[in-house]
Design a protein around this motif. Structure first.
Motif, PDB file in Angstrom:
ATOM      1  N   LEU A  76      14.619   4.618 -16.014  1.00 38.32           N
ATOM      2  CA  LEU A  76      15.002   5.421 -17.170  1.00 38.32           C
ATOM      3  C   LEU A  76      16.302   6.171 -16.916  1.00 38.32           C
ATOM      4  CD1 LEU A  76      11.666   7.019 -18.480  1.00 38.32           C
ATOM      5  CD2 LEU A  76      12.954   5.119 -19.452  1.00 38.32           C
ATOM      6  N   LEU A  77      16.445   6.710 -15.714  1.00 43.62           N
ATOM      7  CA  LEU A  77      17.666   7.434 -15.368  1.00 43.62           C
ATOM      8  C   LEU A  77      18.879   6.504 -15.409  1.00 43.62           C
ATOM      9  CD1 LEU A  77      19.071  10.001 -14.410  1.00 43.62           C
ATOM     10  CD2 LEU A  77      18.484   9.353 -12.058  1.00 43.62           C
TER      11      LEU A  77
ATOM     12  N   ALA B 161      10.562  10.750 -20.626  1.00 43.93           N
ATOM     13  CA  ALA B 161      10.647  11.058 -19.193  1.00 43.93           C
ATOM     14  C   ALA B 161       9.664  12.163 -18.758  1.00 43.93           C
ATOM     15  CB  ALA B 161      12.079  11.436 -18.817  1.00 43.93           C
ATOM     16  N   PRO B 162       9.577  13.302 -19.449  1.00 40.20           N
ATOM     17  CA  PRO B 162       8.598  14.319 -19.016  1.00 40.20           C
ATOM     18  C   PRO B 162       7.155  13.830 -19.106  1.00 40.20           C
ATOM     19  CG  PRO B 162      10.211  15.262 -20.518  1.00 40.20           C
ATOM     20  CD  PRO B 162      10.382  13.784 -20.581  1.00 40.20           C
ATOM     21  N   LEU B 163       6.858  13.022 -20.106  1.00 40.42           N
ATOM     22  CA  LEU B 163       5.495  12.508 -20.243  1.00 40.42           C
ATOM     23  C   LEU B 163       5.151  11.566 -19.099  1.00 40.42           C
ATOM     24  CD1 LEU B 163       5.409  11.819 -24.092  1.00 40.42           C
ATOM     25  CD2 LEU B 163       4.528  13.813 -22.858  1.00 40.42           C
ATOM     26  N   MET B 164       6.102  10.717 -18.721  1.00 40.48           N
ATOM     27  CA  MET B 164       5.863   9.825 -17.591  1.00 40.48           C
ATOM     28  C   MET B 164       5.735  10.617 -16.294  1.00 40.48           C
ATOM     29  SD  MET B 164       8.350   6.570 -18.416  1.00 40.48           S
ATOM     30  CE  MET B 164       7.820   5.783 -16.891  1.00 40.48           C
ATOM     31  N   GLY B 165       6.545  11.677 -16.176  1.00 41.67           N
ATOM     32  CA  GLY B 165       6.424  12.523 -14.992  1.00 41.67           C
ATOM     33  C   GLY B 165       5.072  13.203 -14.913  1.00 41.67           C
ATOM     34  N   LEU B 166       4.573  13.672 -16.051  1.00 43.38           N
ATOM     35  CA  LEU B 166       3.258  14.300 -16.077  1.00 43.38           C
ATOM     36  C   LEU B 166       2.157  13.300 -15.740  1.00 43.38           C
ATOM     37  CD1 LEU B 166       1.545  16.798 -16.692  1.00 43.38           C
ATOM     38  CD2 LEU B 166       1.548  16.115 -19.112  1.00 43.38           C
ATOM     39  N   LEU B 167       2.286  12.077 -16.259  1.00 46.89           N
ATOM     40  CA  LEU B 167       1.296  11.051 -15.930  1.00 46.89           C
ATOM     41  C   LEU B 167       1.315  10.732 -14.441  1.00 46.89           C
ATOM     42  CD1 LEU B 167      -0.790   8.972 -16.813  1.00 46.89           C
ATOM     43  CD2 LEU B 167       1.095   7.395 -17.337  1.00 46.89           C
TER      44      LEU B 167
ATOM     45  N   THR C  24       6.754  15.134 -11.837  1.00 46.73           N
ATOM     46  CA  THR C  24       7.052  16.034 -12.956  1.00 46.73           C
ATOM     47  C   THR C  24       8.472  16.575 -12.856  1.00 46.73           C
ATOM     48  OG1 THR C  24       4.733  16.677 -13.197  1.00 46.73           O
ATOM     49  CG2 THR C  24       6.385  18.167 -14.099  1.00 46.73           C
ATOM     50  N   ALA C  25       8.880  16.933 -11.642  1.00 43.44           N
ATOM     51  CA  ALA C  25      10.229  17.451 -11.449  1.00 43.44           C
ATOM     52  C   ALA C  25      11.273  16.408 -11.833  1.00 43.44           C
ATOM     53  CB  ALA C  25      10.419  17.886  -9.997  1.00 43.44           C
ATOM     54  N   CYS C  26      11.049  15.157 -11.456  1.00 42.80           N
ATOM     55  CA  CYS C  26      11.993  14.091 -11.811  1.00 42.80           C
ATOM     56  C   CYS C  26      12.051  13.871 -13.317  1.00 42.80           C
ATOM     57  CB  CYS C  26      11.607  12.793 -11.107  1.00 42.80           C
ATOM     58  SG  CYS C  26      11.836  12.831  -9.317  1.00 42.80           S
ATOM     59  N   GLY C  27      10.897  13.897 -13.955  1.00 43.24           N
ATOM     60  CA  GLY C  27      10.861  13.727 -15.402  1.00 43.24           C
ATOM     61  C   GLY C  27      11.601  14.834 -16.126  1.00 43.24           C
ATOM     62  N   LEU C  28      11.432  16.074 -15.668  1.00 41.45           N
ATOM     63  CA  LEU C  28      12.130  17.194 -16.293  1.00 41.45           C
ATOM     64  C   LEU C  28      13.638  17.107 -16.056  1.00 41.45           C
ATOM     65  CD1 LEU C  28       9.696  20.143 -15.463  1.00 41.45           C
ATOM     66  CD2 LEU C  28      10.043  19.021 -17.673  1.00 41.45           C
ATOM     67  N   PHE C  29      14.036  16.672 -14.882  1.00 40.97           N
ATOM     68  CA  PHE C  29      15.465  16.531 -14.587  1.00 40.97           C
ATOM     69  C   PHE C  29      16.110  15.508 -15.513  1.00 40.97           C
ATOM     70  CE2 PHE C  29      18.732  14.032 -12.377  1.00 40.97           C
ATOM     71  CZ  PHE C  29      19.698  15.005 -12.200  1.00 40.97           C
TER      72      PHE C  29
ATOM     73  N   ALA D 245      15.024  14.567 -18.446  1.00 41.94           N
ATOM     74  CA  ALA D 245      15.000  15.083 -19.819  1.00 41.94           C
ATOM     75  C   ALA D 245      16.106  16.111 -20.041  1.00 41.94           C
ATOM     76  CB  ALA D 245      13.640  15.703 -20.112  1.00 41.94           C
ATOM     77  N   ILE D 246      16.319  17.003 -19.083  1.00 39.87           N
ATOM     78  CA  ILE D 246      17.362  18.023 -19.222  1.00 39.87           C
ATOM     79  C   ILE D 246      18.737  17.373 -19.271  1.00 39.87           C
ATOM     80  CG2 ILE D 246      18.484  19.970 -18.061  1.00 39.87           C
ATOM     81  CD1 ILE D 246      15.701  20.731 -16.985  1.00 39.87           C
ATOM     82  N   LEU D 247      18.978  16.441 -18.359  1.00 39.29           N
ATOM     83  CA  LEU D 247      20.263  15.740 -18.347  1.00 39.29           C
ATOM     84  C   LEU D 247      20.488  14.988 -19.656  1.00 39.29           C
ATOM     85  CD1 LEU D 247      22.786  14.732 -16.798  1.00 39.29           C
ATOM     86  CD2 LEU D 247      21.375  12.849 -15.948  1.00 39.29           C
ATOM     87  N   GLY D 248      19.466  14.281 -20.106  1.00 31.69           N
ATOM     88  CA  GLY D 248      19.600  13.515 -21.343  1.00 31.69           C
ATOM     89  C   GLY D 248      19.769  14.388 -22.568  1.00 31.69           C
TER      90      GLY D 248
END
Length: 226
Positions: free
Chosen positions: A23-24, A123-129, A163-168, A170-173
């Motif tokens: 995704l990134l 991305a955050p949802l995948m990180g949470l999963l 979760t941290a990767c997903g949030l990163f 999402a913030i960048l995007g």
């Protein structure tokens, strides 16, 4: 974190870290491609509008030169619609044709931004999963009494990495998406401005035609009266 640690965290998250890396990569590709394209369109569009501003009446030669100079520019399609308009038609028709050309170019301007918008949400949802899967794996360690509590805390830390990767991502995007959407808004405003400028510069042609018709009609009436 070492490469082995990253691999262990990716495995504990059920492979979600690998998917988020993909995704990134997609997000960065869209950001770079759209950023470069929109910057080029915005810059050239500003220059084109400045050149049209100096023209007080539609000039076929001048506008054809602008179209040739910027063949891939969405603004050039609006110029082509004005150049190909038949002046024998009503003045209201040209407004509809110019609006049609603007709407045709709109999908090309904001192309692929829906991909970035989807990544920001996904991305955050995948990180949470991935974190939930990792937590399951971490607490399964407690089933073996020989394992120490530090293994549980280490597994939880690895799980939170997803979760941290997903949030990163999402913030960048999100930051990039807002910036690109602002450029799209400015470009569409440029095209609407160009449309109004062309309408104002086409009106003298209709005014001259109307004055000529009045003179011809007046001559006919004078001959009839004689």
């Amino acid at each position: 974190m070492t490469m082995q640690g990253i691999q262990a965290a990716a495995q504990s998250s059920g492979g979600m870290l690998y998917l988020m890396a993909l995704l990134l990569l997609v997000a960065l590709t869209v950001i770079i491609e759209r950023g470069w394209y929109l910057w080029r369109v915005l810059t050239q569009g500003t220059q084109l509008i400045k050149e049209v501003t100096g023209v007080h009446k539609v000039s076929k030669e001048a506008f054809e030169a602008l179209v040739v100079q910027h063949p891939d520019l969405p603004h050039a399609k609006v110029l082509e619609a004005a150049l190909h308009h038949n002046l024998e038609h009503d003045f209201d028709r040209i407004s509809d044709k110019l609006e049609e050309s603007v709407m045709r170019e709109a999908p090309h301007v904001d192309r692929f931004l829906w991909v970035l918008d989807t990544i920001v949400t996904l991305a955050p949802l995948m990180g949470l999963l991935g974190t939930i899967i990792g937590m399951f794996n971490a607490f399964q360690v407690l089933g073996d009494v020989s394992n120490s509590p530090t293994k549980v805390t280490g597994g939880v830390a690895e799980a939170l990495l997803a979760t941290a990767c997903g949030l990163f991502i999402a913030i960048l995007g999100l930051v990039a998406l807002n910036g690109l959407n602002n450029r799209v808004r400015v470009i569409m405003h440029q095209m609407e401005t160009l449309k109004m400028m062309l309408l104002n510069r086409l009106y003298p042609h209709y005014h001259e035609s109307y004055e000529e018709q009045k003179k011809v009609l007046a001559g006919v009436r004078a001959r009839s009266a004689a």
